[in-house]
Design a protein around this motif. Structure first.
Motif, PDB file in Angstrom:
ATOM      1  N   GLY A  66       0.772  -1.229   0.000  1.00  0.00           N
ATOM      2  CA  GLY A  66       0.000   0.000   0.000  1.00  0.00           C
ATOM      3  C   GLY A  66       0.803   1.277   0.000  1.00  0.00           C
ATOM      4  N   VAL A  67       2.126   1.206  -0.188  1.00  0.00           N
ATOM      5  CA  VAL A  67       2.960   2.395  -0.368  1.00  0.00           C
ATOM      6  C   VAL A  67       3.709   2.215  -1.683  1.00  0.00           C
ATOM      7  N   ALA A  68       3.301   2.960  -2.705  1.00  0.00           N
ATOM      8  CA  ALA A  68       3.897   2.825  -4.041  1.00  0.00           C
ATOM      9  C   ALA A  68       5.070   3.776  -4.193  1.00  0.00           C
ATOM     10  N   ASN A  69       6.015   3.391  -5.071  1.00  0.00           N
ATOM     11  CA  ASN A  69       7.119   4.285  -5.397  1.00  0.00           C
ATOM     12  C   ASN A  69       7.306   4.353  -6.904  1.00  0.00           C
ATOM     13  N   ARG A  70       7.815   5.505  -7.367  1.00  0.00           N
ATOM     14  CA  ARG A  70       8.195   5.738  -8.746  1.00  0.00           C
ATOM     15  C   ARG A  70       9.470   6.564  -8.743  1.00  0.00           C
ATOM     16  N   TYR A  71      10.115   6.701  -9.908  1.00  0.00           N
ATOM     17  CA  TYR A  71      11.445   7.296  -9.955  1.00  0.00           C
ATOM     18  C   TYR A  71      11.569   8.341 -11.045  1.00  0.00           C
ATOM     19  N   ILE A  72      12.355   9.371 -10.748  1.00  0.00           N
ATOM     20  CA  ILE A  72      12.826  10.331 -11.749  1.00  0.00           C
ATOM     21  C   ILE A  72      14.340  10.222 -11.745  1.00  0.00           C
ATOM     22  N   ARG A  73      14.904   9.674 -12.840  1.00  0.00           N
ATOM     23  CA  ARG A  73      16.333   9.425 -12.914  1.00  0.00           C
ATOM     24  C   ARG A  73      16.993  10.445 -13.831  1.00  0.00           C
ATOM     25  N   LEU A  74      18.160  10.944 -13.413  1.00  0.00           N
ATOM     26  CA  LEU A  74      18.872  11.976 -14.160  1.00  0.00           C
ATOM     27  C   LEU A  74      20.165  11.408 -14.746  1.00  0.00           C
ATOM     28  N   SER A  75      20.680  12.105 -15.748  1.00  0.00           N
ATOM     29  CA  SER A  75      21.842  11.587 -16.458  1.00  0.00           C
ATOM     30  C   SER A  75      23.108  11.600 -15.617  1.00  0.00           C
ATOM     31  N   ASP A  76      23.134  12.343 -14.505  1.00  0.00           N
ATOM     32  CA  ASP A  76      24.308  12.322 -13.628  1.00  0.00           C
ATOM     33  C   ASP A  76      24.263  11.175 -12.625  1.00  0.00           C
ATOM     34  N   GLY A  77      23.244  10.297 -12.704  1.00  0.00           N
ATOM     35  CA  GLY A  77      23.116   9.160 -11.805  1.00  0.00           C
ATOM     36  C   GLY A  77      22.239   9.419 -10.598  1.00  0.00           C
ATOM     37  N   SER A  78      21.883  10.665 -10.321  1.00  0.00           N
ATOM     38  CA  SER A  78      21.013  10.981  -9.189  1.00  0.00           C
ATOM     39  C   SER A  78      19.553  10.735  -9.562  1.00  0.00           C
ATOM     40  N   PHE A  79      18.672  10.792  -8.570  1.00  0.00           N
ATOM     41  CA  PHE A  79      17.252  10.573  -8.839  1.00  0.00           C
ATOM     42  C   PHE A  79      16.395  11.106  -7.696  1.00  0.00           C
ATOM     43  N   ILE A  80      15.091  11.115  -7.934  1.00  0.00           N
ATOM     44  CA  ILE A  80      14.099  11.375  -6.894  1.00  0.00           C
ATOM     45  C   ILE A  80      13.239  10.129  -6.783  1.00  0.00           C
ATOM     46  N   GLU A  81      13.004   9.662  -5.570  1.00  0.00           N
ATOM     47  CA  GLU A  81      12.074   8.561  -5.355  1.00  0.00           C
ATOM     48  C   GLU A  81      10.748   9.149  -4.879  1.00  0.00           C
ATOM     49  N   LEU A  82       9.697   8.943  -5.670  1.00  0.00           N
ATOM     50  CA  LEU A  82       8.363   9.425  -5.340  1.00  0.00           C
ATOM     51  C   LEU A  82       7.619   8.352  -4.568  1.00  0.00           C
ATOM     52  N   LEU A  83       6.891   8.763  -3.526  1.00  0.00           N
ATOM     53  CA  LEU A  83       6.159   7.833  -2.669  1.00  0.00           C
ATOM     54  C   LEU A  83       4.723   8.290  -2.515  1.00  0.00           C
ATOM     55  N   GLY A  84       3.797   7.328  -2.454  1.00  0.00           N
ATOM     56  CA  GLY A  84       2.403   7.663  -2.234  1.00  0.00           C
ATOM     57  C   GLY A  84       1.636   6.493  -1.654  1.00  0.00           C
ATOM     58  N   ILE A  85       0.694   6.797  -0.790  1.00  0.00           N
ATOM     59  CA  ILE A  85      -0.158   5.772  -0.172  1.00  0.00           C
ATOM     60  C   ILE A  85      -1.268   5.399  -1.146  1.00  0.00           C
ATOM     61  N   THR A  86      -1.506   4.100  -1.320  1.00  0.00           N
ATOM     62  CA  THR A  86      -2.470   3.637  -2.319  1.00  0.00           C
ATOM     63  C   THR A  86      -3.675   2.903  -1.734  1.00  0.00           C
TER      64      THR A  86
END
Length: 333
Positions: A66-86
Motif C-alpha cells: 500500500g505504499v507505491a514508489n516511482r522514480y525520476i532518474r537523471l543523467s548524472d546518476g542521481s534521482f528522486i524517489e516518489l512515494l504515495g499511499i495507495t
C-alpha cells in the motif's frame, strides 16, 4: 530499486543532533548527493505534478503493502524517489509512520542520501567519531550485487540521511547492453533537467547542521542568503553537489515551511536550456515566473510548495561551475 522496506525503520526516525566536539574527518572526495524521498498526497498526484506541471519523465516502481514508489532518474546518476499511499490501511513500518506523522499526512520530504565510493571507510570514521551508525543493509533481494547502505540510529542532521553505494554493474532499470538507447532515453526529460545540483535543508539552527557536517567530513561551508525564500545559512560542497543548511530569516517561504518542522525545503536541478524549462513550468502553473541570479547561476523557482511540500529550483548549467564557488566569490568581495 526498492529502498523503503530496508531504509525507513532507520532513516526516517527523528533524532537530536549530536554536538560536534572533535576534529573534522578528512573531506570525502568520493561522495556526492544521491537522491531524496518525496511523499505526495498520492502516487498519481505526485506523478502528475512532476510530469505534467514540471516536465520530468517518471519511471515505474512497485506497490508492496500500500505504499507505491516511482522514480525520476537523471543523467548524472542521481534521482528522486516518489512515494504515495495507495490504500486506506497501508502496511507502514515504524519509519514510514513517523515520516507521515511529521509531514501530517501531507506532501514533502525529510530524508536524503549521500552516494559514496568509500562506504566502508566512512562507516568506520563515523563510528570512531561516536555516531550511532547502523549496520550495513543491501539489496535488492537476490544473488546479484545491487546496493549497500548504512544510516543512523539518531539523526545527526535536522533532516534524516544515509550513505549508499552501488555495484558497478547494478542496473535498476534492467539495463541490457543491446538497448543502450532505451536506457539513455529514461534519463532524458522534456524540461531538459540533467543533474541534481543541491538539496536545501531548513531548520531552526542552520549552524548546528553546519557543525555536524563539518564533523562528518564536509567542511568549507560558505555563508549564504536566499532572499527568494527568506532564508540564511550555509552552502556546503559535497563533491560536485551542494548541501544548503538554512534557517528562516524574517517573513517568507522558509518561515512558513518551518511551521511544520525541519525538513527539505528545496532541490536544485541543472537544465540544458533554462528558457525551455521555464516555458514548460509556466504552462504547467499558468503564470509567468521571474528569473534571478541564484547560488548556481541564472535560476527560477517553480511554485511547487502547495503541490509537493518543497520548492523546485531550475538553473542553467554552467561549465566548470564548482559547488558553492560563486557563493564564496560573492562573499569574499
Amino acid at each position: 530499486m526498492r529502498l523503503i522496506p530496508l531504509l525507513s525503520a532507520w532513516l526516517l526516525c527523528v533524532g537530536a543532533a549530536q554536538a560536534a566536539t572533535t576534529t573534522p574527518a578528512p573531506m570525502n572526495t568520493g561522495t556526492r548527493l544521491d537522491h531524496i524521498l518525496l511523499w505526495g498526497r498520492g502516487i498519481d498526484q505526485v506523478t502528475s505534478v512532476m510530469a505534467v506541471k514540471l516536465g520530468f519523465q517518471v519511471r515505474p516502481g512497485r506497490d508492496p503493502g500500500g505504499v507505491a514508489n516511482r522514480y525520476i532518474r537523471l543523467s548524472d546518476g542521481s534521482f528522486i524517489e516518489l512515494l504515495g499511499i495507495t490504500r486506506p490501511d497501508p502496511a507502514f513500518d515504524p519509519g514510514m509512520k513517523q515520516d507521515q506523522e511529521a509531514l501530517k499526512g501531507g506532501p514533502g520530504s525529510r530524508t536524503f542520501g549521500f552516494r559514496t565510493s568509500s562506504l566502508d571507510a566512512i562507516h568506520t570514521t563515523l563510528q570512531a567519531l561516536h555516531y550511532a551508525v547502523t549496520p550495513f543493509f543491501s539489496g535488492p533481494d537476490g544473488a546479484k550485487p545491487g546496493w549497500r547502505l548504512f544510516a543512523f540510529d539518531h539523526a545527526p542532521l535536522s533532516s534524516n540521511t544515509f550513505f549508499i553505494d552501488y555495484a558497478a554493474d547494478y542496473a535498476p532499470d534492467q539495463f541490457d547492453p543491446g538497448n543502450a538507447d532505451d536506457y539513455r532515453v529514461t534519463r532524458e526529460h522534456p524540461n531538459g533537467a540533467r543533474e541534481l545540483s543541491a538539496i536545501w535543508l531548513v531548520s531552526g539552527d542552520a549552524d548546528a547542521d553546519r557543525r555536524q557536517l563539518e564533523k562528518m567530513g564536509f567542511g568549507h561551508a560558505v555563508p549564504v542568503k536566499l532572499p527568494e525564500v527568506g532564508a540564511t545559512g550555509f552552502c556546503i560542497p559535497v563533491g560536485p553537489t551542494a548541501l544548503l543548511a538554512l534557517q528562516p530569516e524574517g517573513p517568507g517561504l522558509a518561515k512558513r515551511v518551518m511551521a511544520g518542522g525541519p525538513r527539505i525545503l528545496g532541490v536544485s536541478f541543472g537544465v540544458a536550456d533554462l528558457e525551455r524549462a521555464r516555458r514548460w513550468v509556466e504552462r504547467g502553473y499558468e503564470g509567468k515566473l521571474a528569473s534571478y541570479r541564484g547560488l548556481s547561476g541564472e535560476s527560477f523557482l517553480a511554485p511547487t510548495q502547495d503541490d509537493l511540500g518543497l520548492s523546485i529550483e531550475f538553473h542553467a548549467m554552467e561549465p566548470d561551475n564548482l559547488p558553492c564557488a560563486a557563493t564564496k566569490a560573492s562573499h569574499d568581495m
